[in-house]
Design a protein around this motif. Structure first.
Motif, mmCIF file in Angstrom:
data_model
loop_
_atom_site.group_PDB
_atom_site.id
_atom_site.type_symbol
_atom_site.label_atom_id
_atom_site.label_comp_id
_atom_site.label_asym_id
_atom_site.label_seq_id
_atom_site.Cartn_x
_atom_site.Cartn_y
_atom_site.Cartn_z
ATOM 1 N N VAL A 1 43.544 2.900 -20.419
ATOM 2 C CA VAL A 1 44.407 3.422 -19.365
ATOM 3 C C VAL A 1 44.771 2.288 -18.408
ATOM 4 O O VAL A 1 43.917 1.481 -18.028
ATOM 5 N N LEU A 2 46.045 2.233 -18.042
ATOM 6 C CA LEU A 2 46.561 1.238 -17.104
ATOM 7 C C LEU A 2 46.875 1.917 -15.779
ATOM 8 O O LEU A 2 47.543 2.958 -15.750
ATOM 9 N N TYR A 3 46.366 1.342 -14.691
ATOM 10 C CA TYR A 3 46.644 1.841 -13.345
ATOM 11 C C TYR A 3 47.363 0.745 -12.569
ATOM 12 O O TYR A 3 46.901 -0.398 -12.530
ATOM 13 N N LEU A 4 48.502 1.089 -11.964
ATOM 14 C CA LEU A 4 49.281 0.150 -11.169
ATOM 15 C C LEU A 4 49.424 0.703 -9.758
ATOM 16 O O LEU A 4 49.874 1.833 -9.577
ATOM 17 N N MET A 5 49.040 -0.089 -8.754
ATOM 18 C CA MET A 5 49.148 0.346 -7.361
ATOM 19 C C MET A 5 50.249 -0.458 -6.680
ATOM 20 O O MET A 5 50.323 -1.676 -6.835
ATOM 21 N N TYR A 6 51.098 0.273 -5.941
ATOM 22 C CA TYR A 6 52.251 -0.335 -5.275
ATOM 23 C C TYR A 6 52.229 -0.048 -3.779
ATOM 24 O O TYR A 6 51.682 0.956 -3.333
ATOM 25 N N ALA A 7 52.883 -0.958 -3.035
ATOM 26 C CA ALA A 7 53.118 -0.761 -1.603
ATOM 27 C C ALA A 7 54.616 -0.921 -1.354
ATOM 28 O O ALA A 7 55.317 -1.601 -2.118
ATOM 29 N N ASP A 8 55.096 -0.292 -0.270
ATOM 30 C CA ASP A 8 56.504 -0.488 0.081
ATOM 31 C C ASP A 8 56.669 -1.823 0.809
ATOM 32 O O ASP A 8 55.687 -2.534 1.051
ATOM 33 N N ARG A 9 57.896 -2.154 1.173
ATOM 34 C CA ARG A 9 58.158 -3.462 1.792
ATOM 35 C C ARG A 9 57.434 -3.655 3.117
ATOM 36 O O ARG A 9 57.236 -4.771 3.575
ATOM 37 N N ASN A 10 56.992 -2.548 3.764
ATOM 38 C CA ASN A 10 56.259 -2.621 5.026
ATOM 39 C C ASN A 10 54.740 -2.689 4.820
ATOM 40 O O ASN A 10 53.991 -2.710 5.784
ATOM 41 N N GLY A 11 54.296 -2.667 3.581
ATOM 42 C CA GLY A 11 52.872 -2.782 3.285
ATOM 43 C C GLY A 11 52.142 -1.455 3.156
ATOM 44 O O GLY A 11 50.940 -1.437 2.912
ATOM 45 N N LYS A 12 52.869 -0.343 3.309
ATOM 46 C CA LYS A 12 52.229 0.969 3.169
ATOM 47 C C LYS A 12 52.066 1.290 1.678
ATOM 48 O O LYS A 12 53.014 1.187 0.897
ATOM 49 N N ILE A 13 50.858 1.669 1.303
ATOM 50 C CA ILE A 13 50.590 1.972 -0.099
ATOM 51 C C ILE A 13 51.367 3.217 -0.507
ATOM 52 O O ILE A 13 51.287 4.267 0.135
ATOM 53 N N ILE A 14 52.128 3.104 -1.575
ATOM 54 C CA ILE A 14 52.964 4.197 -2.079
ATOM 55 C C ILE A 14 52.131 5.202 -2.861
ATOM 56 O O ILE A 14 52.305 6.410 -2.735
ATOM 57 N N ASN A 15 51.217 4.705 -3.670
ATOM 58 C CA ASN A 15 50.415 5.567 -4.548
ATOM 59 C C ASN A 15 48.929 5.216 -4.415
ATOM 60 O O ASN A 15 48.369 4.528 -5.243
ATOM 61 N N PRO A 16 48.254 5.713 -3.361
ATOM 62 C CA PRO A 16 46.861 5.344 -3.126
ATOM 63 C C PRO A 16 45.915 5.729 -4.272
ATOM 64 O O PRO A 16 44.883 5.111 -4.451
ATOM 65 N N GLU A 17 46.263 6.744 -5.027
ATOM 66 C CA GLU A 17 45.491 7.116 -6.211
ATOM 67 C C GLU A 17 46.448 7.127 -7.393
ATOM 68 O O GLU A 17 46.974 8.169 -7.780
ATOM 69 N N PRO A 18 46.691 5.941 -7.978
ATOM 70 C CA PRO A 18 47.718 5.832 -9.010
ATOM 71 C C PRO A 18 47.425 6.686 -10.241
ATOM 72 O O PRO A 18 46.277 6.873 -10.625
ATOM 73 N N GLU A 19 48.492 7.189 -10.813
ATOM 74 C CA GLU A 19 48.412 7.957 -12.062
ATOM 75 C C GLU A 19 48.167 6.968 -13.200
ATOM 76 O O GLU A 19 48.833 5.947 -13.300
ATOM 77 N N GLY A 20 47.221 7.271 -14.052
ATOM 78 C CA GLY A 20 46.935 6.401 -15.179
ATOM 79 C C GLY A 20 48.020 6.500 -16.250
ATOM 80 O O GLY A 20 48.578 7.571 -16.490
ATOM 81 N N ILE A 21 48.318 5.369 -16.873
ATOM 82 C CA ILE A 21 49.281 5.321 -17.971
ATOM 83 C C ILE A 21 48.459 5.124 -19.242
ATOM 84 O O ILE A 21 47.943 4.034 -19.506
ATOM 85 N N ALA A 22 48.302 6.200 -20.011
ATOM 86 C CA ALA A 22 47.445 6.171 -21.195
ATOM 87 C C ALA A 22 48.092 5.367 -22.318
ATOM 88 O O ALA A 22 49.291 5.473 -22.560
ATOM 89 N N GLN A 23 47.271 4.578 -22.990
ATOM 90 C CA GLN A 23 47.712 3.771 -24.127
ATOM 91 C C GLN A 23 46.889 4.177 -25.350
ATOM 92 O O GLN A 23 45.670 4.296 -25.265
ATOM 93 N N ARG A 24 47.545 4.374 -26.482
ATOM 94 C CA ARG A 24 46.851 4.773 -27.709
ATOM 95 C C ARG A 24 46.202 3.572 -28.394
ATOM 96 O O ARG A 24 46.600 2.433 -28.165
ATOM 97 N N SER A 25 45.259 3.852 -29.267
ATOM 98 C CA SER A 25 44.588 2.799 -30.040
ATOM 99 C C SER A 25 45.595 2.006 -30.856
ATOM 100 O O SER A 25 46.507 2.575 -31.451
ATOM 101 N N ASP A 26 45.407 0.694 -30.880
ATOM 102 C CA ASP A 26 46.207 -0.223 -31.701
ATOM 103 C C ASP A 26 47.718 -0.058 -31.532
ATOM 104 O O ASP A 26 48.477 -0.311 -32.462
ATOM 105 N N SER A 27 48.162 0.377 -30.358
ATOM 106 C CA SER A 27 49.600 0.571 -30.180
ATOM 107 C C SER A 27 50.205 -0.380 -29.158
ATOM 108 O O SER A 27 51.363 -0.748 -29.272
ATOM 109 N N THR A 28 49.434 -0.786 -28.155
ATOM 110 C CA THR A 28 50.003 -1.590 -27.085
ATOM 111 C C THR A 28 49.056 -2.718 -26.715
ATOM 112 O O THR A 28 47.918 -2.479 -26.372
ATOM 113 N N TYR A 29 49.558 -3.936 -26.800
ATOM 114 C CA TYR A 29 48.788 -5.090 -26.371
ATOM 115 C C TYR A 29 49.373 -5.713 -25.110
ATOM 116 O O TYR A 29 48.671 -6.302 -24.330
#
Length: 185
Positions: free
Chosen positions: A107-135
């Motif tokens: 699972v990949l988690y990406l956390m972002y902030a807006d241009r003012n430094g405020k966190i957009i997604n404090p609890e980021p949604e995981g991006i699931a990756q299947r076996s042997d599909s994504t490197y």
């Protein structure tokens, strides 16, 4: 077939360029896979690599456990510190996971902030990756959506309810130099 001296020189130059290309590609592959064949790395510990501009950075796990989560390094709740590898706003980076991670779901988690430094997604949604599909993934950071943290969690064979437990944590702080993240409004 008869070649004049100019054609012979051209063929010699082309052959030299091909040989140089093969040597450069071979050396690059050898350097990037050194731990796999040299025995220098941990046999089953995953890692990720970030290509940021001209830099290639290897990120080791903050925590890594066996597939049944019986033995972990470091033990208990302890985590190794995460590195800071800034990705400038408006630029992209390439992230590649090792075979030890990609051969199982992760699972990949990406956390972002807006241009003012405020966190957009404090609890980021995981991006699931299947076996042997994504490197490899492209990680984008824009002025309005600044990438401040990347986390990869390879999954174990252990479940809690309907969810699989992470067997490792690989995290990197990607906050750009000089950018301040606000923790409060």
């Amino acid at each position: 077939m008869h070649l004049n001296s100019g054609e012979k020189k051209t063929l010699a130059i082309i052959a030299a360029i091909v040989v140089a290309f093969v040597v450069v590609v071979g050396a690059t592959v050898a350097v990037l896979t050194k731990d796999t064949w040299s025995g220098d790395g941990h046999d089953d510990e995953g890692y990720l690599q970030l290509a940021i501009g001209d830099d290639l950075v290897r990120v080791e796990p903050a925590k890594w456990c066996d597939v049944l989560v019986r033995e972990c390094d470091p033990p208990g709740a302890e985590l190794r510190p995460s590195p800071h590898e800034p990705i400038p706003a408006g630029e992209s980076a390439l992230m590649s996971v090792s075979q030890e991670i990609a051969e199982s779901p992760w699972v990949l988690y990406l956390m972002y902030a807006d241009r003012n430094g405020k966190i957009i997604n404090p609890e980021p949604e995981g991006i699931a990756q299947r076996s042997d599909s994504t490197y490899t993934q492209v990680l984008r950071s824009t002025p309005d959506r600044v990438l401040i943290n990347v986390e990869v969690q390879p999954l174990s064979a252990v479940t809690e309810g309907d969810d699989y437990v992470a067997r490792g944590i690989l995290s990197v702080n990607t906050t750009p130099e000089g950018f301040t993240v606000r923790t409060t409004d």
